[in-house]
Enzyme design. Structure first.
Site, PDB file in Angstrom:
ATOM      1  N   PRO A   1      -4.784  -2.060 -55.301  1.00 36.12           N
ATOM      2  CA  PRO A   1      -5.356  -3.193 -54.464  1.00 36.12           C
ATOM      3  C   PRO A   1      -6.020  -2.796 -53.204  1.00 36.12           C
ATOM      4  O   PRO A   1      -5.552  -2.093 -52.426  1.00 36.12           O
ATOM      5  CB  PRO A   1      -4.453  -4.320 -54.317  1.00 36.12           C
ATOM      6  N   ASN A   2      -7.147  -3.434 -52.895  1.00 34.13           N
ATOM      7  CA  ASN A   2      -7.825  -3.264 -51.509  1.00 34.13           C
ATOM      8  C   ASN A   2      -8.706  -1.962 -51.563  1.00 34.13           C
ATOM      9  O   ASN A   2      -9.285  -1.781 -50.432  1.00 34.13           O
ATOM     10  CB  ASN A   2      -7.067  -3.804 -50.398  1.00 34.13           C
TER      11      ASN A   2
ATOM     12  N   ARG B   1     -12.923  -1.415 -44.478  1.00 30.62           N
ATOM     13  CA  ARG B   1     -11.504  -1.840 -44.199  1.00 30.62           C
ATOM     14  C   ARG B   1     -10.651  -1.075 -43.243  1.00 30.62           C
ATOM     15  O   ARG B   1     -10.535   0.336 -43.461  1.00 30.62           O
ATOM     16  CB  ARG B   1     -10.702  -1.903 -45.453  1.00 30.62           C
TER      17      ARG B   1
ATOM     18  N   TYR C   1      -8.467   4.368 -42.664  1.00 31.61           N
ATOM     19  CA  TYR C   1      -8.663   4.804 -43.771  1.00 31.61           C
ATOM     20  C   TYR C   1     -10.029   5.499 -43.769  1.00 31.61           C
ATOM     21  O   TYR C   1     -10.577   5.965 -45.002  1.00 31.61           O
ATOM     22  CB  TYR C   1      -8.872   3.383 -44.675  1.00 31.61           C
TER      23      TYR C   1
ATOM     24  N   ASN D   1      -3.017   6.368 -56.065  1.00 35.58           N
ATOM     25  CA  ASN D   1      -3.008   5.417 -54.992  1.00 35.58           C
ATOM     26  C   ASN D   1      -2.891   4.086 -55.215  1.00 35.58           C
ATOM     27  O   ASN D   1      -3.664   3.402 -55.390  1.00 35.58           O
ATOM     28  CB  ASN D   1      -4.228   5.729 -54.049  1.00 35.58           C
TER      29      ASN D   1
ATOM     30  N   ALA E   1      -0.590  -1.202 -51.941  1.00 34.19           N
ATOM     31  CA  ALA E   1       0.273  -2.140 -51.585  1.00 34.19           C
ATOM     32  C   ALA E   1       1.518  -2.198 -52.786  1.00 34.19           C
ATOM     33  O   ALA E   1       2.746  -2.564 -52.525  1.00 34.19           O
ATOM     34  CB  ALA E   1       0.040  -3.502 -51.068  1.00 34.19           C
TER      35      ALA E   1
ATOM     36  N   GLU F   1       1.473  10.888 -56.446  1.00 36.48           N
ATOM     37  CA  GLU F   1       1.264   9.685 -55.623  1.00 36.48           C
ATOM     38  C   GLU F   1       0.505  10.060 -54.400  1.00 36.48           C
ATOM     39  O   GLU F   1       0.903  11.166 -53.959  1.00 36.48           O
ATOM     40  CB  GLU F   1       2.823   9.121 -55.244  1.00 36.48           C
TER      41      GLU F   1
ATOM     42  N   HIS G   1      -1.586   8.794 -50.770  1.00 36.19           N
ATOM     43  CA  HIS G   1      -1.791   7.730 -49.633  1.00 36.19           C
ATOM     44  C   HIS G   1      -2.799   8.541 -48.453  1.00 36.19           C
ATOM     45  O   HIS G   1      -2.539   9.601 -48.189  1.00 36.19           O
ATOM     46  CB  HIS G   1      -0.700   7.462 -49.054  1.00 36.19           C
TER      47      HIS G   1
ATOM     48  N   ARG H   1       4.418   4.494 -40.615  1.00 38.54           N
ATOM     49  CA  ARG H   1       3.796   2.990 -40.633  1.00 38.54           C
ATOM     50  C   ARG H   1       4.890   1.952 -40.519  1.00 38.54           C
ATOM     51  O   ARG H   1       6.095   2.410 -40.196  1.00 38.54           O
ATOM     52  CB  ARG H   1       2.856   2.833 -41.742  1.00 38.54           C
TER      53      ARG H   1
END
Length: 146
Positions: free
Chosen positions: A9-10, A17, A22, A73, A76, A97, A99, A106
């Protein structure tokens, strides 16, 4: 060799964004760069993005017979989705995985991943280079399994 890139998502909003976190490239820009790398490495790369957890689960399950490795990725969903975790485990497809940001530097809720302990590796915090690093990593990993 067939590899699937999954973005959660996103991530379709990359480029607009929170560019300070990012970056400025769009998801299409990233996918195009990765497809060039894959082609150079004689690898097929399929790209998939969804904002919907069930669609990601379906895509993983549909990939069982044709895909040798997954880059994910999960956005969330990394921190919330047991169903994506279970689909990855059930598929028995090795996955990395990834990111863009360092999730461990964070917010506290981002520090817990439901995927990390089952991944063959994790790339986190290298900005958009996390994608290419992950691709190189899984290709080399899969070569050792041939």
């Amino acid at each position: 060799m067939n590899i699937l890139l999954i973005n959660g998502p996103n991530l379709n909003l990359l480029g607009t964004r929170e560019p300070e976190i990012y970056g400025n490239k769009t998801l299409i820009d990233i996918e195009n760069e990765l497809c060039k790398i894959a082609k150079e490495k004689k690898t097929n790369l399929e790209c998939f993005q969804s904002n919907h957890e069930g669609e990601i689960v379906d895509k993983i399950q549909e990939s069982i017979k044709d895909i040798q490795g997954i880059l994910i990725n999960a956005g969330a969903f990394t921190h919330t989705s047991i169903s994506i975790r279970d689909a990855l485990i059930g598929s028995e497809i090795p996955f990395v995985e990834l990111h863009i940001s360092n999730i461990f530097s964070r917010e506290d809720f981002r520090k817990k991943s439901f995927l990390t302990d089952k991944a063959i590796g994790i790339i986190s915090g290298f900005g958009l280079s996390s994608y290419s690093l992950s691709l190189y990593g899984i290709i080399e990993y899969l070569k050792t399994k041939e």
